[in-house]
Design a protein around this motif. Structure first.
Motif, PDB file in Angstrom:
ATOM      1  N   ASN A   1     -11.236  -7.961   2.347  1.00 30.51           N
ATOM      2  CA  ASN A   1     -10.188  -7.233   1.633  1.00 30.51           C
ATOM      3  C   ASN A   1      -9.086  -8.244   1.338  1.00 30.51           C
ATOM      4  O   ASN A   1      -8.567  -8.829   2.276  1.00 30.51           O
ATOM      5  CB  ASN A   1      -9.653  -6.108   2.532  1.00 30.51           C
ATOM      6  CG  ASN A   1      -8.520  -5.339   1.887  1.00 30.51           C
ATOM      7  OD1 ASN A   1      -8.231  -5.488   0.708  1.00 30.51           O
ATOM      8  ND2 ASN A   1      -7.856  -4.506   2.681  1.00 30.51           N
TER       9      ASN A   1
ATOM     10  N   ARG B   1      -6.550  -5.246  -7.963  1.00 29.89           N
ATOM     11  CA  ARG B   1      -7.527  -4.667  -7.043  1.00 29.89           C
ATOM     12  C   ARG B   1      -7.558  -3.151  -7.211  1.00 29.89           C
ATOM     13  O   ARG B   1      -6.529  -2.497  -7.119  1.00 29.89           O
ATOM     14  CB  ARG B   1      -7.153  -5.009  -5.589  1.00 29.89           C
ATOM     15  CG  ARG B   1      -8.253  -4.672  -4.586  1.00 29.89           C
ATOM     16  CD  ARG B   1      -7.723  -4.571  -3.162  1.00 29.89           C
ATOM     17  NE  ARG B   1      -7.073  -3.298  -2.917  1.00 29.89           N
ATOM     18  CZ  ARG B   1      -6.655  -2.867  -1.719  1.00 29.89           C
ATOM     19  NH1 ARG B   1      -6.812  -3.645  -0.658  1.00 29.89           N
ATOM     20  NH2 ARG B   1      -6.068  -1.696  -1.587  1.00 29.89           N
TER      21      ARG B   1
ATOM     22  N   GLN C   1      -3.954   1.953  -2.748  1.00 26.15           N
ATOM     23  CA  GLN C   1      -4.258   1.895  -1.313  1.00 26.15           C
ATOM     24  C   GLN C   1      -5.705   2.320  -1.086  1.00 26.15           C
ATOM     25  O   GLN C   1      -6.182   3.256  -1.727  1.00 26.15           O
ATOM     26  CB  GLN C   1      -3.303   2.843  -0.591  1.00 26.15           C
ATOM     27  CG  GLN C   1      -3.330   2.745   0.915  1.00 26.15           C
ATOM     28  CD  GLN C   1      -2.292   3.666   1.544  1.00 26.15           C
ATOM     29  OE1 GLN C   1      -1.939   4.698   0.981  1.00 26.15           O
ATOM     30  NE2 GLN C   1      -1.801   3.288   2.712  1.00 26.15           N
ATOM     31  N   GLY C   2      -6.386   1.649  -0.167  1.00 26.52           N
ATOM     32  CA  GLY C   2      -7.795   1.952   0.053  1.00 26.52           C
ATOM     33  C   GLY C   2      -8.009   3.156   0.942  1.00 26.52           C
ATOM     34  O   GLY C   2      -7.825   3.074   2.154  1.00 26.52           O
TER      35      GLY C   2
ATOM     36  N   PHE D   1       0.839  -1.210   0.000  1.00 30.39           N
ATOM     37  CA  PHE D   1       0.000   0.000   0.000  1.00 30.39           C
ATOM     38  C   PHE D   1       0.869   1.253   0.000  1.00 30.39           C
ATOM     39  O   PHE D   1       0.612   2.214  -0.730  1.00 30.39           O
ATOM     40  CB  PHE D   1      -0.949  -0.022   1.203  1.00 30.39           C
ATOM     41  CG  PHE D   1      -1.709  -1.317   1.296  1.00 30.39           C
ATOM     42  CD1 PHE D   1      -2.602  -1.673   0.300  1.00 30.39           C
ATOM     43  CD2 PHE D   1      -1.500  -2.204   2.344  1.00 30.39           C
ATOM     44  CE1 PHE D   1      -3.283  -2.881   0.350  1.00 30.39           C
ATOM     45  CE2 PHE D   1      -2.176  -3.414   2.403  1.00 30.39           C
ATOM     46  CZ  PHE D   1      -3.069  -3.752   1.409  1.00 30.39           C
TER      47      PHE D   1
HETATM   48  N1  GLN Z   1      -6.686  -1.253   4.207  1.00 31.36           N
HETATM   49  C1  GLN Z   1      -6.069  -0.478   3.173  1.00 31.36           C
HETATM   50  C2  GLN Z   1      -5.994  -1.253   1.888  1.00 31.36           C
HETATM   51  O1  GLN Z   1      -6.179  -2.441   1.880  1.00 31.36           O
HETATM   52  C3  GLN Z   1      -4.676  -0.038   3.473  1.00 31.36           C
HETATM   53  C4  GLN Z   1      -4.221  -0.051   4.851  1.00 31.36           C
HETATM   54  C5  GLN Z   1      -2.780   0.260   4.954  1.00 31.36           C
HETATM   55  O2  GLN Z   1      -2.192   0.882   4.079  1.00 31.36           O
HETATM   56  N2  GLN Z   1      -2.203  -0.210   5.988  1.00 31.36           N
HETATM   57  O3  GLN Z   1      -5.702  -0.678   0.883  1.00 31.36           O
END
Ligand code: GLN
Length: 383
Positions: free
Chosen positions: A170, A361, A33-34, A16
């Motif tokens: 996820n 993703r 990155q989410g 990420f």
């Molecule tokens: N949960 C977020 C993702 O999957 C990123 C979390 C993180 O960068 N630690 O993209």
């Protein structure tokens, strides 16, 4: 000095961080990155400001501000029926990842086995290994990524200490169903197996589906740590506030670690969140809000040569590029980021064996114009 022996020799910087940095460097639209690219609620930000001005600037209690723990207990009971005592069974954490690490370190001893399902969020396995635990991973198969319970049954033995679940999931965007709960309940019955249920995307669930929280099932609840995230709830991943729910006998051990890892989480935000959470629309409106984004992004991807996999929950969309090229997903992701200007996550990074199904993703928690521009770039991309 003799060189130190790495405790995590196989681990580098998380994907990420790597992909967000690359997206910034090359000016790509960042769907890797989410995190949302729109703001959190101005009203909540006002409340945080007010809490600071009101003088809530010193340590919060170790387990978190009581008003917030009470709001959480109320919300969980209303949504799922499970009761948690705010005094002994709820702890505010510095985000979901800290809660996951803390739970694992509280209960995993050397040689304890932990079952995880891959593709898996990347913080589970390192935490298990740091505690001397053994990772037992099972691969889920596209496109539906259902848990193969017959194989779980074969893996379970008297060293199995923990099963880690994640729904909505996820990175695959799949969810647990009623039948999964039945299978899981049968497997853990009369066994000393705990559950760590990563439910950080609990409100991001679509098409009217039910979120099967462990807090709905007393038999599972009494052996579970449930991890939740305010970053997802309030569109503010950078605030790093989440929480953990667990029965008192587990929470007691959790807090022994938590107090020495972070001690307590920033106080003003907790006071503000407690106030803001009184409005249940804040979370009840989330499924529809994200479902629109999901539908919008999916209709955009349909105009490209990429192929959509199902998306039942979370803010991620799996997309196959099998029809475009047979490059590895890591190579293709780099090229897509640099040449098309759209960053995503290659999904082989979520497997111990770097299994590559040629699936990427994408995060769709973005403004409509961001999604439009990303789709346009993908349509224009000639591999
Ligand atoms: N949960 C977020 C993702 O999957 C990123 C979390 C993180 O960068 N630690 O993209």
């Amino acid at each position: 000095m003799t060189p130190i022996t790495s405790k995590l020799p196989q681990v580098g910087t998380t994907i990420f961080t790597t992909m967000s940095a690359l997206a910034t460097e090359v000016g790509a639209i960042n769907l890797s990155q989410g995190f949302p690219d729109y703001d959190s609620s101005p009203q909540l930000i006002e409340l945080i400001n007010k809490a600071m001005k009101d003088g809530h600037n010193q340590y919060a209690p170790m387990a978190g501000v009581m008003a917030l723990r009470e709001e959480i207990a109320h919300k969980v009971e209303k949504l799922h029926g499970g009761k948690y005592d705010p005094d002994t069974e709820i702890t505010i954490t510095a985000g979901g990842t800290q809660a996951i690490f803390t739970a694992i370190s509280a209960v995993i001893n050397p040689n304890d086995e932990v079952i995880i399902f891959e593709p898996a969020f990347d913080c589970y396995a390192p935490a298990i290994k740091l505690m001397g635990g053994i990772v037992k991973s099972l691969e889920l198969e596209p496109p539906d990524y259902r848990i193969p319970w017959n194989m779980v049954r074969k893996l379970v033995n008297n060293r199995t200490r923990l099963i880690i679940l994640n729904s909505p999931h996820n990175p695959t965007a799949t969810i647990l169903h009623k039948e999964d709960i039945e299978e899981l309940s049968a497997i853990v019955k009369n066994q000393d197996i705990l559950i760590l249920s990563d439910e950080v995307y609990e409100h991001l669930i679509y098409d009217g589906e039910t979120h099967h929280s462990m807090a709905r099932y007393p038999e599972l609840q009494q052996r579970s740590f449930i991890v939740a995230s305010f970053g997802k709830l309030f569109h503010a991943t950078g605030w790093k506030v989440g929480y953990c729910l667990a029965p008192a006998y587990l929470m007691q051990e959790f807090r022994k670690v938590h107090q020495f890892l972070v001690f307590s989480v920033n106080s003003s935000m907790q006071y503000a969140m407690a106030e803001y959470l009184k409005n249940e629309r804040v979370y009840l409106d989330l499924p529809e809000f994200f479902e629109q984004k999901r539908n919008y992004f999916r209709s955009g991807i349909k105009q490209t040569k990429f192929e959509l996999l199902p998306c039942y929950g979370s803010y991620f969309q799996f997309v196959s590029y099998n029809k475009l090229t047979d490059e590895s997903d890591t190579d293709f992701t780099l090229r897509l980021t640099k040449e098309a200007g759209v960053a995503c996550i290659p999904t082989s990074v979520f497997y111990t064996k770097a299994t590559d199904h040629h699936i990427l993703r994408f995060c769709f928690a973005k403004k409509q114009e961001t999604l439009d521009e990303a789709v346009n770039r993908l349509i224009g991309f000639k591999p």
